[in-house]
Structures are given as C-alpha cells and as structure tokens.
Design a protein around this motif. Structure first.
Motif, PDB file in Angstrom:
ATOM      1  N   HIS A  41     -11.033  -8.933  -6.701  1.00 50.89           N
ATOM      2  CA  HIS A  41      -9.855  -9.412  -7.431  1.00 50.89           C
ATOM      3  C   HIS A  41      -8.760  -8.348  -7.471  1.00 50.89           C
ATOM      4  CE1 HIS A  41     -11.596 -13.030  -9.864  1.00 50.89           C
ATOM      5  NE2 HIS A  41     -11.932 -13.066  -8.585  1.00 50.89           N
ATOM      6  N   PHE A  42      -9.163  -7.102  -7.684  1.00 48.02           N
ATOM      7  CA  PHE A  42      -8.177  -6.022  -7.728  1.00 48.02           C
ATOM      8  C   PHE A  42      -7.537  -5.826  -6.353  1.00 48.02           C
ATOM      9  CE2 PHE A  42      -7.451  -1.200  -8.200  1.00 48.02           C
ATOM     10  CZ  PHE A  42      -6.171  -1.402  -8.701  1.00 48.02           C
ATOM     11  N   ALA A  43      -8.342  -5.857  -5.292  1.00 54.40           N
ATOM     12  CA  ALA A  43      -7.814  -5.706  -3.936  1.00 54.40           C
ATOM     13  C   ALA A  43      -6.845  -6.834  -3.604  1.00 54.40           C
ATOM     14  CB  ALA A  43      -8.963  -5.673  -2.930  1.00 54.40           C
ATOM     15  N   ALA A  44      -7.177  -8.065  -4.027  1.00 52.21           N
ATOM     16  CA  ALA A  44      -6.299  -9.206  -3.771  1.00 52.21           C
ATOM     17  C   ALA A  44      -4.977  -9.051  -4.511  1.00 52.21           C
ATOM     18  CB  ALA A  44      -6.996 -10.503  -4.183  1.00 52.21           C
ATOM     19  N   TRP A  45      -5.029  -8.541  -5.730  1.00 51.29           N
ATOM     20  CA  TRP A  45      -3.807  -8.340  -6.521  1.00 51.29           C
ATOM     21  C   TRP A  45      -2.928  -7.272  -5.873  1.00 51.29           C
ATOM     22  CZ3 TRP A  45      -1.719  -4.178  -9.237  1.00 51.29           C
ATOM     23  CH2 TRP A  45      -0.682  -4.482 -10.121  1.00 51.29           C
ATOM     24  N   LEU A  46      -3.528  -6.185  -5.417  1.00 50.56           N
ATOM     25  CA  LEU A  46      -2.753  -5.133  -4.741  1.00 50.56           C
ATOM     26  C   LEU A  46      -2.037  -5.693  -3.517  1.00 50.56           C
ATOM     27  CD1 LEU A  46      -5.369  -2.225  -4.898  1.00 50.56           C
ATOM     28  CD2 LEU A  46      -3.193  -2.302  -6.138  1.00 50.56           C
ATOM     29  N   ALA A  47      -2.718  -6.558  -2.775  1.00 47.76           N
ATOM     30  CA  ALA A  47      -2.098  -7.162  -1.593  1.00 47.76           C
ATOM     31  C   ALA A  47      -0.948  -8.080  -1.982  1.00 47.76           C
ATOM     32  CB  ALA A  47      -3.157  -7.931  -0.793  1.00 47.76           C
ATOM     33  N   THR A  48      -1.162  -8.863  -3.039  1.00 45.86           N
ATOM     34  CA  THR A  48      -0.116  -9.779  -3.507  1.00 45.86           C
ATOM     35  C   THR A  48       1.127  -9.025  -3.960  1.00 45.86           C
ATOM     36  OG1 THR A  48      -1.766 -11.406  -4.210  1.00 45.86           O
ATOM     37  CG2 THR A  48       0.425 -11.597  -5.175  1.00 45.86           C
ATOM     38  N   GLU A  49       0.894  -7.884  -4.608  1.00 45.56           N
ATOM     39  CA  GLU A  49       2.009  -7.079  -5.122  1.00 45.56           C
ATOM     40  C   GLU A  49       2.570  -6.116  -4.065  1.00 45.56           C
ATOM     41  OE1 GLU A  49       3.358  -7.359  -8.251  1.00 45.56           O
ATOM     42  OE2 GLU A  49       2.052  -9.139  -8.375  1.00 45.56           O
ATOM     43  N   ASP A  50       1.978  -6.152  -2.873  1.00 44.90           N
ATOM     44  CA  ASP A  50       2.404  -5.275  -1.770  1.00 44.90           C
ATOM     45  C   ASP A  50       2.344  -3.803  -2.180  1.00 44.90           C
ATOM     46  OD1 ASP A  50       3.209  -4.802   0.833  1.00 44.90           O
ATOM     47  OD2 ASP A  50       5.350  -4.830   0.345  1.00 44.90           O
ATOM     48  N   ASP A  65      -1.310  -1.887 -14.723  1.00 46.94           N
ATOM     49  CA  ASP A  65      -0.512  -3.107 -14.519  1.00 46.94           C
ATOM     50  C   ASP A  65      -1.402  -4.305 -14.198  1.00 46.94           C
ATOM     51  OD1 ASP A  65       1.820  -1.761 -14.996  1.00 46.94           O
ATOM     52  OD2 ASP A  65       2.333  -1.481 -12.874  1.00 46.94           O
ATOM     53  N   TRP A  66      -2.429  -4.063 -13.391  1.00 47.66           N
ATOM     54  CA  TRP A  66      -3.328  -5.178 -13.054  1.00 47.66           C
ATOM     55  C   TRP A  66      -4.080  -5.665 -14.280  1.00 47.66           C
ATOM     56  CZ3 TRP A  66      -8.990  -5.149 -12.111  1.00 47.66           C
ATOM     57  CH2 TRP A  66      -9.441  -6.401 -11.705  1.00 47.66           C
ATOM     58  N   LEU A  67      -4.589  -4.748 -15.085  1.00 44.10           N
ATOM     59  CA  LEU A  67      -5.344  -5.138 -16.269  1.00 44.10           C
ATOM     60  C   LEU A  67      -4.460  -5.890 -17.264  1.00 44.10           C
ATOM     61  CD1 LEU A  67      -7.502  -1.917 -16.805  1.00 44.10           C
ATOM     62  CD2 LEU A  67      -8.264  -4.120 -15.897  1.00 44.10           C
ATOM     63  N   LEU A  68      -3.216  -5.467 -17.391  1.00 44.23           N
ATOM     64  CA  LEU A  68      -2.277  -6.176 -18.265  1.00 44.23           C
ATOM     65  C   LEU A  68      -2.009  -7.580 -17.736  1.00 44.23           C
ATOM     66  CD1 LEU A  68       0.290  -3.334 -19.055  1.00 44.23           C
ATOM     67  CD2 LEU A  68      -1.330  -4.383 -20.657  1.00 44.23           C
ATOM     68  N   ASP A  69      -1.896  -7.682 -16.412  1.00 50.26           N
ATOM     69  CA  ASP A  69      -1.671  -8.988 -15.794  1.00 50.26           C
ATOM     70  C   ASP A  69      -2.874  -9.900 -16.027  1.00 50.26           C
ATOM     71  OD1 ASP A  69      -0.103 -10.780 -14.126  1.00 50.26           O
ATOM     72  OD2 ASP A  69      -1.619 -10.450 -12.582  1.00 50.26           O
ATOM     73  N   VAL A  70      -4.078  -9.340 -15.896  1.00 49.91           N
ATOM     74  CA  VAL A  70      -5.302 -10.111 -16.146  1.00 49.91           C
ATOM     75  C   VAL A  70      -5.330 -10.604 -17.591  1.00 49.91           C
ATOM     76  CG1 VAL A  70      -7.818  -9.963 -16.359  1.00 49.91           C
ATOM     77  CG2 VAL A  70      -6.684  -9.006 -14.350  1.00 49.91           C
ATOM     78  N   ALA A  71      -4.989  -9.706 -18.518  1.00 49.17           N
ATOM     79  CA  ALA A  71      -4.988 -10.079 -19.940  1.00 49.17           C
ATOM     80  C   ALA A  71      -3.982 -11.185 -20.225  1.00 49.17           C
ATOM     81  CB  ALA A  71      -4.692  -8.854 -20.801  1.00 49.17           C
ATOM     82  N   ASP A  72      -2.805 -11.105 -19.582  1.00 53.95           N
ATOM     83  CA  ASP A  72      -1.773 -12.125 -19.803  1.00 53.95           C
ATOM     84  C   ASP A  72      -2.180 -13.477 -19.228  1.00 53.95           C
ATOM     85  OD1 ASP A  72      -0.151 -10.333 -21.102  1.00 53.95           O
ATOM     86  OD2 ASP A  72       1.066  -9.863 -19.336  1.00 53.95           O
TER      87      ASP A  72
END
Length: 332
Positions: A41-50, A65-72
């Motif tokens: 999931h983290f790797a996919a998010w990094l790719a999405t955010e470039d 930033d990823w953890l905050l995004d997950v929480a939101d």
C-alpha cells in the motif's frame, strides 16, 4: 558500514525478499500478510504521488504524509496499524543483515505514531440476548406449538445461543466443536468436545498449536444442550463429527453467523449483530460483577491480562454513572 543494493531498490520490488525474511524469522502467516500489505500500500501511494520510492530516498515526511492520508481516508486505527508494520519493515532495512540504511538514517525515528480514539465496542443492550433465545421457543411468544413440539432448528439454535452467551467463544471455535456419542473422557483426541456428565459440565475449545481451553457449561446451557443432543441423535446426519448439524450435515462458521443474524432479526434487533458481541458481553458482565481481571483473562482464554483493558473502560464509566446517581447533583 556500506549499504547494500537494497538501498536503491524500489520498495515495491522488495516484497519477495521481505516475505522470505519474515518466514525465516518464524512469523505467522497472518503477521507476514499484514506486513506485506503495508509495504504494498505504501509503495502504491508513493507511485501515485510520483515520489521517490527507494529506502535511500524515502523521507520521514513521506511516511507521515501517507499515514495522515490513510487516517483521512479510512481511520486513525488503520494508520496506527500501518505505522507499526512500517516500524518492523525499517527494523529489517537497518539490520546488520540487510544494511540498506544506517540505523541513524531510519526515517521512522522522526515519525510520530498516529493517535486515535478507541472505537466503541458494541455489546448487547439489556434483554437482547434473552429476546434472541426466546425466538427459539415459540410458546414464550404466545405462538402455538406444532404437534411434534419445537422444531429441531429451534432446539439447536437455543443451545448455540446459550453457549455463546455464557462462554463468549469465537465463531470459529463454536463452529469447530466436535461430538461423538459414547465418548466421554477428556482425553479423546478431539472426537468429542462436550462433557455434560461431569460434576462441572465442560466444553473444550481447541486452539491453534494444539492447546486447549475449557469453559464451564452452566445449568440452563447444559439443559439446552442435553435436549439438542437427544434430538440430534434422531437426525440423518447424527454421525457427522461436527457438534452442530443441519439438513446438509455439519454447520460451518458462515452458517452459524447467519443463524445469529436471523435470530436477531426475529427478536426485533435492528442493528447489526455478530458473534463477537457475545465475547464482549461476557467480559462486560464479568467486569460489572467485580471479577478480578486476571480471573477474567483465565476464563476467556487470554494469556495477556491486558486484553481485558479493551473492555474495561465502558464498565468503569457505567459504574461512575451509577455512583453519580446516588449524589444529588441536580439543583433542588
């Protein structure tokens, strides 16, 4: 300490090596699956955010930033779940074996653990369990019985519900109970998990790893089980090794789940009801009865008394309300 090539390998391509390491460490399949889920999931998010996706380039800010995004997007508890799993991942990346990063370079050092409010854990309201059990006995609701008396399913479901409501055992444990007529010794290699003829009737729950846990069977549950066993002996699938049987043989966990749902609907309970609520309800009642927490853990089959704390706050709050009700807080 020189870095290995792992430092410049995209995170998403490390999942296979991470899985092999976890297997070598003896981690359970569930733990390994959770750890790998976080990595992917983290790797996919990094790719999405470039964003840069190698251990050498990922920063503490990226992780935060990823953890905050997950929480939101989901919940704070889910973010905390991924935070813990990332901690394990970076422990591996900074280990002397892997050497992808220096320990001082571990970005998790600067990432604050997500905070979240403990979710309310639903239990039954007063009378709901009794109402579900009453649906198994039509005469209690003013309905006429058939000439043959109660239906087999009513007899069976009452026995299941009474056992759930006094043990709080998990769904898989309930569905996994075994029964064979004429086998009464405790040491029977799992042929029978029900022992009603002892001074203290017992039901045996078989745990992972070969361990066992015994629950007492209280009088009303024992009587319901006795009636069920007599009815069971007349059924087509009486030789099935499962304790709980239906028209097609032994019941699986899903069938027991739907039975609970059906009984709740018939009892007029509109919210979602599931088997784990019985576990919470039993723990709540033991807490309300001032049972020692270590004894509660022993009764429920928990090795760690801290499990009891997950259910304690609600009971303690109700006690505070009861105490406050004795004090004239309202103005005259």
């Amino acid at each position: 300490m020189s870095r290995t090539s792992t430092a410049t390998t995209p995170l998403g391509k490390l999942d296979r090596s991470w899985k092999r390491y976890l297997r070598a460490e003896g981690k359970s399949e569930t733990t390994s699956r959770n750890y790998l889920l976080t990595l992917r999931h983290f790797a996919a998010w990094l790719a999405t955010e470039d964003l840069a996706d190698t251990p050498a380039e990922i920063t503490s800010g990226d992780i935060t930033d990823w953890l905050l995004d997950v929480a939101d997007r989901t919940s704070g508890s889910n973010a905390a779940f991924h935070y813990r799993n990332l901690g394990a991942l970076y422990m591996w990346l900074t280990s002397s074996q892997e050497r992808a990063l220096l320990r001082s370079e571990n970005p998790m050092i600067d990432v604050t653990a997500p905070r979240f409010a403990e979710p309310v854990r639903a239990t039954f309201d007063d009378g709901e369990v009794k109402a579900m059990i009453d649906t198994c006995n039509p005469s209690r609701k003013g309905q006429r019985r058939s000439r043959s008396g109660r239906r087999f399913l009513d007899v069976r479901d009452e026995a299941v519900l009474r056992l759930f409501s006094t043990t709080g055992m998990r769904l898989g444990g309930m569905a996994g109970l075994r029964y064979r007529e004429g086998v009464h010794d405790l040491d029977n290699d799992g042929a029978n998990d029900l022992f009603l003829d002892r001074a203290q009737p017992l039901v045996r729950l078989r745990l992972k790893g070969g361990e066992t846990h015994f629950y007492p069977v209280w009088p009303k549950a024992s009587a319901a089980l006795d009636l069920y066993l007599r009815e069971r002996a007349t059924r087509t699938h009486a030789d099935d090794p499962a304790l709980w049987i239906g028209g097609q043989g032994g019941l699986g966990a899903q069938a027991v789940h739907y039975m609970i749902k059906r009984r709740a609907e018939r009892a007029g309970i509109e919210r979602r009801v599931h088997s784990h609520m019985f576990r919470r309800e039993v723990t709540k009642q033991l807490l309300d009865g001032d049972t020692d927490r270590a004894e509660i853990a022993q009764y429920m089959g928990w090795k760690d008394v801290r499990h009891v704390a997950l259910y304690a706050s609600e009971s303690e709050q109700r006690r505070a309300w009861a105490s406050a009700a004795k004090v004239p807080l309202e103005a005259a």
